[in-house]
Design a protein around this motif. Structure first.
Motif, PDB file in Angstrom:
ATOM      1  N   SER A  26      15.971   5.953 181.903  1.00  0.00           N
ATOM      2  CA  SER A  26      16.472   4.583 181.863  1.00  0.00           C
ATOM      3  C   SER A  26      16.743   4.159 180.425  1.00  0.00           C
ATOM      4  N   CYS A  27      15.924   4.590 179.464  1.00  0.00           N
ATOM      5  CA  CYS A  27      16.175   4.282 178.052  1.00  0.00           C
ATOM      6  C   CYS A  27      17.445   4.977 177.578  1.00  0.00           C
ATOM      7  N   SER A  28      17.629   6.218 177.994  1.00  0.00           N
ATOM      8  CA  SER A  28      18.835   6.934 177.570  1.00  0.00           C
ATOM      9  C   SER A  28      20.063   6.322 178.226  1.00  0.00           C
ATOM     10  N   ASP A  29      19.911   5.798 179.459  1.00  0.00           N
ATOM     11  CA  ASP A  29      21.036   5.116 180.102  1.00  0.00           C
ATOM     12  C   ASP A  29      21.391   3.839 179.351  1.00  0.00           C
ATOM     13  N   LEU A  30      20.378   3.104 178.874  1.00  0.00           N
ATOM     14  CA  LEU A  30      20.648   1.902 178.088  1.00  0.00           C
ATOM     15  C   LEU A  30      21.370   2.273 176.799  1.00  0.00           C
ATOM     16  N   SER A  31      20.901   3.321 176.156  1.00  0.00           N
ATOM     17  CA  SER A  31      21.535   3.782 174.923  1.00  0.00           C
ATOM     18  C   SER A  31      22.954   4.253 175.207  1.00  0.00           C
ATOM     19  N   ASN A  37      29.890   0.949 175.358  1.00  0.00           N
ATOM     20  CA  ASN A  37      30.412  -0.390 175.063  1.00  0.00           C
ATOM     21  C   ASN A  37      30.975  -0.456 173.645  1.00  0.00           C
ATOM     22  N   ARG A  38      30.284   0.157 172.695  1.00  0.00           N
ATOM     23  CA  ARG A  38      30.769   0.182 171.314  1.00  0.00           C
ATOM     24  C   ARG A  38      32.096   0.934 171.227  1.00  0.00           C
ATOM     25  N   LEU A  39      32.209   2.037 171.963  1.00  0.00           N
ATOM     26  CA  LEU A  39      33.469   2.789 171.974  1.00  0.00           C
ATOM     27  C   LEU A  39      34.594   1.967 172.594  1.00  0.00           C
ATOM     28  N   ASP A  40      34.286   1.242 173.664  1.00  0.00           N
ATOM     29  CA  ASP A  40      35.304   0.397 174.297  1.00  0.00           C
ATOM     30  C   ASP A  40      35.799  -0.684 173.328  1.00  0.00           C
ATOM     31  N   LYS A  41      34.884  -1.229 172.540  1.00  0.00           N
ATOM     32  CA  LYS A  41      35.276  -2.231 171.542  1.00  0.00           C
ATOM     33  C   LYS A  41      36.165  -1.608 170.468  1.00  0.00           C
ATOM     34  N   LEU A  42      35.872  -0.376 170.065  1.00  0.00           N
ATOM     35  CA  LEU A  42      36.705   0.305 169.075  1.00  0.00           C
ATOM     36  C   LEU A  42      38.107   0.558 169.632  1.00  0.00           C
ATOM     37  N   VAL A  43      38.183   0.956 170.893  1.00  0.00           N
ATOM     38  CA  VAL A  43      39.490   1.189 171.520  1.00  0.00           C
ATOM     39  C   VAL A  43      40.265  -0.128 171.597  1.00  0.00           C
ATOM     40  N   ILE A 128      29.834  11.532 175.669  1.00  0.00           N
ATOM     41  CA  ILE A 128      28.700  10.650 175.939  1.00  0.00           C
ATOM     42  C   ILE A 128      28.489  10.506 177.444  1.00  0.00           C
ATOM     43  N   GLU A 129      29.566  10.315 178.180  1.00  0.00           N
ATOM     44  CA  GLU A 129      29.439  10.175 179.637  1.00  0.00           C
ATOM     45  C   GLU A 129      28.895  11.452 180.271  1.00  0.00           C
ATOM     46  N   GLY A 130      29.300  12.601 179.759  1.00  0.00           N
ATOM     47  CA  GLY A 130      28.846  13.871 180.314  1.00  0.00           C
ATOM     48  C   GLY A 130      27.593  14.404 179.653  1.00  0.00           C
ATOM     49  N   ALA A 131      27.057  13.646 178.696  1.00  0.00           N
ATOM     50  CA  ALA A 131      25.866  14.061 177.930  1.00  0.00           C
ATOM     51  C   ALA A 131      26.088  15.428 177.292  1.00  0.00           C
ATOM     52  N   ASN A 132      27.298  15.659 176.768  1.00  0.00           N
ATOM     53  CA  ASN A 132      27.620  16.904 176.088  1.00  0.00           C
ATOM     54  C   ASN A 132      27.323  16.764 174.595  1.00  0.00           C
ATOM     55  N   GLU A 134      25.338  16.987 170.911  1.00  0.00           N
ATOM     56  CA  GLU A 134      24.038  16.573 170.393  1.00  0.00           C
ATOM     57  C   GLU A 134      23.903  15.062 170.533  1.00  0.00           C
ATOM     58  N   ARG A 135      23.144  14.651 171.544  1.00  0.00           N
ATOM     59  CA  ARG A 135      23.013  13.238 171.879  1.00  0.00           C
ATOM     60  C   ARG A 135      22.453  12.412 170.723  1.00  0.00           C
ATOM     61  N   GLU A 136      21.597  12.999 169.924  1.00  0.00           N
ATOM     62  CA  GLU A 136      20.982  12.241 168.825  1.00  0.00           C
ATOM     63  C   GLU A 136      21.989  11.910 167.722  1.00  0.00           C
ATOM     64  N   HIS A 137      23.153  12.544 167.764  1.00  0.00           N
ATOM     65  CA  HIS A 137      24.175  12.287 166.740  1.00  0.00           C
ATOM     66  C   HIS A 137      25.292  11.349 167.234  1.00  0.00           C
ATOM     67  N   TYR A 138      25.227  10.921 168.481  1.00  0.00           N
ATOM     68  CA  TYR A 138      26.276  10.066 169.015  1.00  0.00           C
ATOM     69  C   TYR A 138      26.457   8.797 168.175  1.00  0.00           C
ATOM     70  N   ASP A 139      25.353   8.163 167.795  1.00  0.00           N
ATOM     71  CA  ASP A 139      25.457   6.940 166.997  1.00  0.00           C
ATOM     72  C   ASP A 139      26.139   7.211 165.661  1.00  0.00           C
ATOM     73  N   ASP A 140      25.844   8.355 165.048  1.00  0.00           N
ATOM     74  CA  ASP A 140      26.504   8.718 163.787  1.00  0.00           C
ATOM     75  C   ASP A 140      27.994   8.937 164.008  1.00  0.00           C
TER      76      ASP A 140
END
Length: 194
Positions: A26-31, A37-43, A128-132, A134-140
């Motif tokens: 559930s935490c990873s789903d929130l993240s 949402n951040r990607l949608d705003k960038l688009v 991100i949707e497919g969890a492909n 390195e998930r820890e680098h998505y924010d970077d």
């Protein structure tokens, strides 16, 4: 009595072990939702940049270049090169003309790079949707894409400044310079094609 406490502790431990992964998911789903949402705003921001870029195309760039060429031809016919006011007008008009390549380069840069960054964002969104990856680098990765969007927005601001300068310069100088050249050429016995 001791057996029921032991049994209850075992049950709680099993329950905790079952609930713990749900908590992490559930935490990873929130993240994940936050990242999407951040990607949608960038688009959406890129769509806005693309729209503003499209609306800032000078439709008559070729007309400005043609008018400049005609005035340049008229200027070359003038034998009096000492007239300071005329020389200043000519110099200002040349500056307007010299901005056209920068303007055209900015239009092309924005057209090309907005499209490329959109493709990169779609690829990252798919990861991100497919969890492909390195998930820890998505924010970077998202921060990196945000910096690209910020750079594009900066280029768009520069485009608007250059376009405004070209249009204002052209509108303020062309008529005055053309009238001056017509007056001078009529005195010299030659006319410029308008």
């Amino acid at each position: 009595y001791g057996f029921s406490v032991f049994s209850s502790w075992n049950t709680m431990r099993k329950l905790f072990i079952l609930i713990l992964p749900l908590f992490f998911f559930s935490c990873s789903d929130l993240s994940k939702n936050d990242q999407l949402n951040r990607l949608d705003k960038l688009v959406a921001s890129l769509d806005s940049i693309e729209e503003v870029n499209s609306s800032n195309v000078i439709v008559n760039v070729e007309e400005i270049i043609e008018a400049n060429d005609q005035l340049t031809d008229g200027i070359l016919k003038i034998e009096d090169t000492i007239h300071i006011e005329l020389a200043l007008l000519i110099e200002q008009f040349k500056e307007v003309r010299n901005q056209l390549p920068d303007y055209q380069e900015l239009i092309h840069y924005l057209d090309t790079n907005v499209h490329l960054v959109k493709m990169e964002l779609q690829h990252l969104k798919g990861d991100i949707e497919g969890a492909n990856g390195e998930r820890e680098h998505y924010d970077d990765y998202i921060k990196h894409e945000q910096s690209k969007v910020d750079s594009l927005r900066s280029k768009l601001d520069a485009l608007i400044i250059v376009k405004t300068s070209i249009i204002d310069g052209y509108n303020s100088l062309y008529t005055e310079l053309n009238d001056e050249l017509i007056a001078r050429n009529n005195v010299l016995g030659t006319e410029i094609d308008n």
